[in-house]
Design an enzyme around this catalytic site. Structure first.
Site, short mmCIF file in Angstrom:
data_model
loop_
_atom_site.label_atom_id
_atom_site.label_comp_id
_atom_site.label_asym_id
_atom_site.label_seq_id
_atom_site.Cartn_x
_atom_site.Cartn_y
_atom_site.Cartn_z
N HIS A 153 -14.10 3.46 7.46
CA HIS A 153 -13.22 2.33 7.12
C HIS A 153 -13.61 1.77 5.75
CE1 HIS A 153 -10.57 -1.15 8.74
NE2 HIS A 153 -10.48 -1.05 7.41
N ILE A 168 0.85 -1.20 0.00
CA ILE A 168 0.00 0.00 0.00
C ILE A 168 0.88 1.25 0.00
CG2 ILE A 168 -1.71 1.33 1.32
CD1 ILE A 168 -2.80 -1.43 2.32
N ALA A 223 -4.68 2.88 7.73
CA ALA A 223 -4.18 1.57 8.17
C ALA A 223 -5.09 0.99 9.27
CB ALA A 223 -2.75 1.73 8.65
N ARG A 224 -4.80 1.32 10.50
CA ARG A 224 -5.63 0.90 11.63
C ARG A 224 -5.65 2.04 12.64
NH1 ARG A 224 -7.41 -2.56 8.88
NH2 ARG A 224 -7.38 -4.81 9.19
N GLU A 272 -13.74 0.82 16.15
CA GLU A 272 -14.79 0.88 15.12
C GLU A 272 -15.95 -0.05 15.45
OE1 GLU A 272 -12.68 -0.08 11.56
OE2 GLU A 272 -11.38 1.68 11.72
C1 8YV Z 1 -11.50 -4.17 4.82
C2 8YV Z 1 -9.15 -3.90 5.81
O1 8YV Z 1 -12.32 -3.06 4.97
O2 8YV Z 1 -7.89 -5.19 4.35
C3 8YV Z 1 -8.02 -4.78 5.47
O3 8YV Z 1 -7.25 -5.09 6.39
O4 8YV Z 1 -9.22 -3.38 6.87
C4 8YV Z 1 -10.16 -3.59 4.78
O5 8YV Z 1 -9.71 -3.78 3.49
C5 8YV Z 1 -11.95 -5.22 5.73
O6 8YV Z 1 -11.17 -6.32 5.88
C6 8YV Z 1 -13.33 -5.69 5.24
O7 8YV Z 1 -14.15 -5.70 6.25
#
Ligand code: 8YV
Length: 313
Positions: free
Chosen positions: A279, A155, A231-232, A261
């Site tokens: 998200h 990314i 990211a998170r 979240e």
């Molecule tokens: C998604 C994500 O929104 O890939 C990830 O780690 O946080 C996101 O792409 C998620 O996994 C789908 O709910």
């Protein structure tokens, strides 16, 4: 007889329907009695399908002794208890790369939306203020500024390519320097924050990175600096960020992710120097379809006795 799979949360209808055609699927989030559900599939369940947010906790996996695979619809596996999976030799697959372009796109969009005050400007037009108050206050340019990327994986790399198009001077902080990278490596996150105008967070959430965008890093970013997080939320000290946005000790933030979240501290709602998304960085039809494909392919690979295509553990 088809394999029995526990699905933790809803996915795209087409992905769920393919899952339903190939496996006996139990929907965890729809169950009125999750305990009874886990008991009823304890002997038969061999796989778990989940998303990045729901993950798979040890308490659930402990109840399913025959589970051999967790296939995650998402690149982040921070919500999966990987240590537990290792003790049981449970394979974990995720969906890297296929989402990098869309996540990078949204990071750029958030950066522009924040420094160009696009949400405020949209309201300015809708509320009819333009003919009355005239031009809106000036905003801040992104082109040509200094960008810091925290986490130079797939990314971060896609993001750097885009930011190059904005003639940005790009530096990055990563666990280790990437050989052959054309971008400048800065080993300390605080130093990176001090040296840039835009700090982009694209790192995975691990024991080393959770809480790493702390008060000192935000202070290093300073009153002219913007924080963009795709990211998170757990990587950032959210209270410290909120306080700095409230006092304009940083210029602004573009946030796709939050610590708890889908709860977002309501104090963020009051601020016009933050642009928020629920998200949704990977949330395009194209990318979510590709993520569903890879998640299904990982699952099928496991049950065919092959290596997972994108295996984390
Ligand atoms: C998604 C994500 O929104 O890939 C990830 O780690 O946080 C996101 O792409 C998620 O996994 C789908 O709910």
């Amino acid at each position: 007889m088809s394999e029995t799979v526990l699905l933790m949360g809803p996915l795209l209808p087409a992905t769920m329907s393919e899952l339903d055609s190939n496996y006996t699927v139990h929907r965890f989030w729809e169950s009125d009695d999750p305990d009874a559900l886990l008991d009823s599939i304890a002997d038969t369940c061999t796989g778990i399908v989940t998303d990045g947010g729901r993950g798979a906790q040890a308490e659930v996996m402990q109840r399913l002794p025959n589970v051999g695979v967790v296939s995650v619809f998402g690149v982040g596996v921070d919500a999966v208890d990987l240590d537990y999976c290792k003790t049981r030799n449970i394979r974990v697959g995720n969906t890297p790369d296929v989402l990098s372009d869309d996540v990078a796109d949204l990071a750029v969009a958030l950066a522009l939306a924040t420094c160009r005050k696009m949400v405020t400007a949209d309201s300015y037009v809708r509320e009819g203020r333009w003919p009355i108050d005239g031009a809106m206050p000036l905003t801040v340019r992104m082109t040509g500024k200094r960008a810091g990327i925290y986490g130079m994986g797939s990314i971060g790399d896609s993001l750097a390519q885009r930011l190059s198009g904005f003639d940005m001077n790009i530096a990055y902080c990563n666990r280790r320097e990437k050989t052959g990278s054309v971008y400048r490596f800065v080993p300390s996150l605080q130093q990176l924050a001090r040296e840039v105008d835009f700090l982009f967070v694209t790192a995975a959430a691990t024991a080393d990175t959770v809480g790493s965008v702390n008060a000192a890093v935000l202070d290093a970013l300073g009153a002219e600096g913007y924080l963009i997080n795709v990211a998170r939320g757990t990587l950032v000290d959210e209270n410290a960020l909120l306080e700095r946005l409230q006092t304009s000790s940083i210029a602004g933030a573009g946030l796709d992710v939050f610590a708890e979240e889908p709860k977002v501290p309501t104090a963020f709602y009051e601020l016009d120097n933050v642009v928020m998304q629920p998200h949704n960085a990977s949330g395009t039809r194209e990318t979510r379809t590709a993520m569903g494909r890879l998640m299904l392919d990982n699952l099928a690979a496991f049950f065919d006795g092959r290596e997972l295509l994108t295996q984390v553990v």
